[in-house]
Motif scaffolding. Structure first.
Motif, PDB file in Angstrom:
ATOM      1  N   ALA A   1       0.937  -1.072  -0.045  1.00  0.00           N
ATOM      2  CA  ALA A   1       0.025  -0.083   0.039  1.00  0.00           C
ATOM      3  C   ALA A   1       0.964   1.263  -0.021  1.00  0.00           C
ATOM      4  N   ALA A   2       1.833   1.267   0.498  1.00  0.00           N
ATOM      5  CA  ALA A   2       2.899   2.494   0.830  1.00  0.00           C
ATOM      6  C   ALA A   2       3.494   2.610  -0.429  1.00  0.00           C
ATOM      7  N   ALA A   3       4.012   1.448  -1.246  1.00  0.00           N
ATOM      8  CA  ALA A   3       4.671   1.871  -2.517  1.00  0.00           C
ATOM      9  C   ALA A   3       3.787   2.279  -3.627  1.00  0.00           C
ATOM     10  N   LEU A   4       2.318   1.632  -3.342  1.00  0.00           N
ATOM     11  CA  LEU A   4       1.553   2.147  -4.544  1.00  0.00           C
ATOM     12  C   LEU A   4       0.950   3.544  -4.162  1.00  0.00           C
ATOM     13  N   ARG A   5       1.025   3.931  -2.850  1.00  0.00           N
ATOM     14  CA  ARG A   5       0.860   5.429  -2.620  1.00  0.00           C
ATOM     15  C   ARG A   5       1.763   6.290  -3.098  1.00  0.00           C
ATOM     16  N   GLU A   6       3.059   5.867  -2.658  1.00  0.00           N
ATOM     17  CA  GLU A   6       3.982   6.696  -3.176  1.00  0.00           C
ATOM     18  C   GLU A   6       4.103   6.966  -4.611  1.00  0.00           C
ATOM     19  N   LEU A   7       3.897   5.714  -5.478  1.00  0.00           N
ATOM     20  CA  LEU A   7       3.980   5.663  -6.901  1.00  0.00           C
ATOM     21  C   LEU A   7       2.906   6.910  -7.331  1.00  0.00           C
ATOM     22  N   GLU A   8       1.531   6.660  -6.968  1.00  0.00           N
ATOM     23  CA  GLU A   8       0.706   7.913  -7.247  1.00  0.00           C
ATOM     24  C   GLU A   8       0.900   9.207  -6.853  1.00  0.00           C
ATOM     25  N   GLU A   9       1.439   9.183  -5.791  1.00  0.00           N
ATOM     26  CA  GLU A   9       1.671  10.735  -5.296  1.00  0.00           C
ATOM     27  C   GLU A   9       2.738  11.301  -5.963  1.00  0.00           C
ATOM     28  N   GLU A  10       3.834  10.601  -6.401  1.00  0.00           N
ATOM     29  CA  GLU A  10       5.106  11.376  -6.908  1.00  0.00           C
ATOM     30  C   GLU A  10       5.070  11.346  -8.572  1.00  0.00           C
ATOM     31  N   VAL A  11       4.537  10.115  -8.907  1.00  0.00           N
ATOM     32  CA  VAL A  11       4.427  10.258 -10.527  1.00  0.00           C
ATOM     33  C   VAL A  11       2.982   9.953 -11.169  1.00  0.00           C
ATOM     34  N   GLY A  12       1.972   9.905 -10.464  1.00  0.00           N
ATOM     35  CA  GLY A  12       0.635  10.007 -10.814  1.00  0.00           C
ATOM     36  C   GLY A  12       0.116   8.691 -11.576  1.00  0.00           C
ATOM     37  N   LEU A  13       0.865   7.561 -11.231  1.00  0.00           N
ATOM     38  CA  LEU A  13       0.500   6.701 -11.798  1.00  0.00           C
ATOM     39  C   LEU A  13      -0.392   5.640 -10.685  1.00  0.00           C
ATOM     40  N   SER A  14      -1.444   5.230 -11.153  1.00  0.00           N
ATOM     41  CA  SER A  14      -2.300   4.253 -10.275  1.00  0.00           C
ATOM     42  C   SER A  14      -2.462   2.866 -10.827  1.00  0.00           C
ATOM     43  N   ILE A  15      -1.863   2.061  -9.932  1.00  0.00           N
ATOM     44  CA  ILE A  15      -1.926   0.540 -10.641  1.00  0.00           C
ATOM     45  C   ILE A  15      -2.230  -0.193  -9.472  1.00  0.00           C
ATOM     46  N   GLN A  16      -2.718  -1.452  -9.609  1.00  0.00           N
ATOM     47  CA  GLN A  16      -3.063  -2.552  -8.935  1.00  0.00           C
ATOM     48  C   GLN A  16      -2.192  -3.587  -8.716  1.00  0.00           C
ATOM     49  N   THR A  17      -1.211  -3.742  -9.632  1.00  0.00           N
ATOM     50  CA  THR A  17      -0.475  -5.252  -9.429  1.00  0.00           C
ATOM     51  C   THR A  17       1.032  -4.576  -9.411  1.00  0.00           C
ATOM     52  N   ALA A  18       1.788  -5.225  -8.507  1.00  0.00           N
ATOM     53  CA  ALA A  18       3.171  -5.085  -8.130  1.00  0.00           C
ATOM     54  C   ALA A  18       3.554  -6.139  -7.330  1.00  0.00           C
ATOM     55  N   GLN A  19       4.772  -6.822  -7.650  1.00  0.00           N
ATOM     56  CA  GLN A  19       5.334  -7.854  -6.818  1.00  0.00           C
ATOM     57  C   GLN A  19       6.602  -7.235  -6.080  1.00  0.00           C
ATOM     58  N   LEU A  20       6.429  -8.087  -5.179  1.00  0.00           N
ATOM     59  CA  LEU A  20       7.533  -7.736  -4.076  1.00  0.00           C
ATOM     60  C   LEU A  20       8.717  -8.465  -4.557  1.00  0.00           C
ATOM     61  N   ILE A  21       9.961  -7.694  -4.644  1.00  0.00           N
ATOM     62  CA  ILE A  21      11.179  -8.253  -5.254  1.00  0.00           C
ATOM     63  C   ILE A  21      12.291  -8.002  -4.440  1.00  0.00           C
ATOM     64  N   PHE A  22      12.238  -7.429  -3.034  1.00  0.00           N
ATOM     65  CA  PHE A  22      13.499  -7.120  -2.089  1.00  0.00           C
ATOM     66  C   PHE A  22      12.522  -6.713  -0.812  1.00  0.00           C
ATOM     67  N   GLU A  23      12.920  -7.180   0.165  1.00  0.00           N
ATOM     68  CA  GLU A  23      12.765  -6.731   1.464  1.00  0.00           C
ATOM     69  C   GLU A  23      14.027  -6.936   2.293  1.00  0.00           C
ATOM     70  N   GLY A  24      14.570  -6.017   2.670  1.00  0.00           N
ATOM     71  CA  GLY A  24      15.828  -6.046   3.758  1.00  0.00           C
ATOM     72  C   GLY A  24      16.314  -4.619   4.092  1.00  0.00           C
ATOM     73  N   ILE A  25      17.158  -4.814   4.739  1.00  0.00           N
ATOM     74  CA  ILE A  25      18.040  -3.638   5.437  1.00  0.00           C
ATOM     75  C   ILE A  25      18.936  -2.858   4.360  1.00  0.00           C
ATOM     76  N   ILE A  26      18.867  -1.521   4.609  1.00  0.00           N
ATOM     77  CA  ILE A  26      19.931  -0.809   3.630  1.00  0.00           C
ATOM     78  C   ILE A  26      20.736  -0.014   4.677  1.00  0.00           C
ATOM     79  N   GLU A  27      21.975  -0.241   5.002  1.00  0.00           N
ATOM     80  CA  GLU A  27      22.565   0.735   5.850  1.00  0.00           C
ATOM     81  C   GLU A  27      23.432   2.049   5.216  1.00  0.00           C
ATOM     82  N   GLY A  28      23.449   3.227   5.281  1.00  0.00           N
ATOM     83  CA  GLY A  28      23.990   4.106   4.561  1.00  0.00           C
ATOM     84  C   GLY A  28      22.985   4.995   3.888  1.00  0.00           C
ATOM     85  N   ASP A  29      21.758   4.650   4.049  1.00  0.00           N
ATOM     86  CA  ASP A  29      20.768   5.321   3.251  1.00  0.00           C
ATOM     87  C   ASP A  29      20.313   6.592   4.263  1.00  0.00           C
TER      88      ASP A  29
END
Length: 170
Positions: free
Chosen positions: A77-105
Motif C-alpha cells: 500500500a505504501a509503495a503504490l501510494r508513493e507511486l501515485e503521489e510522486e508520478v501520478g500512476l495508479s496501478i493495482q499489480t506489483a510484485q515484491l522483489i526485495f525486502e531488507g535493510i539498507i545501511e548508509g541510506d
C-alpha cells in the motif's frame, strides 16, 4: 551515545539530529540506531526501460517512486501510494522483489538505516505527472541508467533478485 554526522557535500562535522516522526514507521535497534521503513516501485514500460525522476529535494539525484511508510500501512500500500503521489500512476499489480535493510541510506529524518520493501510493476501507455518532489522524469533503458542515482536505488539495482525481476544484469 553521541551520534556524529559529517556532511558529504561540505565535510562539516556536527552532532546528528534524530527526529521522531509519529507519521512514519520507525524504531531503534539494539545499538540505538534509528531505523525507518520505506517502500518503492521499479516501474518498467513495454520496452523494459525504468521510470526515474529527478528529485527537487536532497539528495538532488535520479530516483524511483518511493518513500517512508505510515503506521498501520503495509508495504505494498505504501509503495503504490508513493507511486501515485510522486508520478501520478495508479496501478493495482506489483510484485515484491526485495525486502531488507539498507545501511548508509541517509534521510532528512536523521536515519541512516532503512528497512526497504521494493516492488516491481510493468506498465503500458502511461502518462506520468510529477508532484513537487520531482523536476523531470525519464525512462532509462537498463543499459543506460544514470550514475547520479540515489544510494538506496543504486544498492537495490545490485541485488540479484532485483536484477532477475527486471530482466537484466544491471
Amino acid at each position: 551515545p553521541r551520534t556524529i554526522f559529517t556532511c558529504t557535500m561540505c565535510n562539516v562535522t556536527s552532532d546528528k539530529v534524530r527526529i521522531w516522526d509519529s507519521n512514519m514507521i520507525q524504531y531503534f535497534d539494539e545499538q540505538d540506531r534509528l531505523i525507518h521503513e520505506g517502500a518503492g516501485v521499479i516501474v518498467q514500460n513495454e520496452e523494459g526501460s525504468i521510470l526515474f525522476f529527478l528529485r527537487t529535494k536532497y539528495p538532488f539525484l535520479w530516483t524511483i517512486p518511493g518513500g517512508h511508510m505510515s503506521p498501520g500501512e503495509d508495504s505494498k500500500a505504501a509503495a503504490l501510494r508513493e507511486l501515485e503521489e510522486e508520478v501520478g500512476l495508479s496501478i493495482q499489480t506489483a510484485q515484491l522483489i526485495f525486502e531488507g535493510i539498507i545501511e548508509g541510506d541517509e534521510c532528512m529524518g536523521g536515519a541512516t538505516i532503512h528497512k526497504w520493501y521494493l516492488y516491481h510493476a510493468k506498465v503500458k501507455d502511461v502518462a506520468v505527472h510529477l508532484d513537487d518532489e520531482g523536476s523531470r522524469f525519464a525512462w532509462f533503458p537498463i543499459s543506460s541508467i544514470p550514475e547520479n542515482i540515489t544510494y538506496p536505488v543504486a544498492y537495490l539495482l545490485e541485488q540479484s533478485g532485483v536484477k532477475h525481476a527486471i530482466g537484466s544484469m544491471v
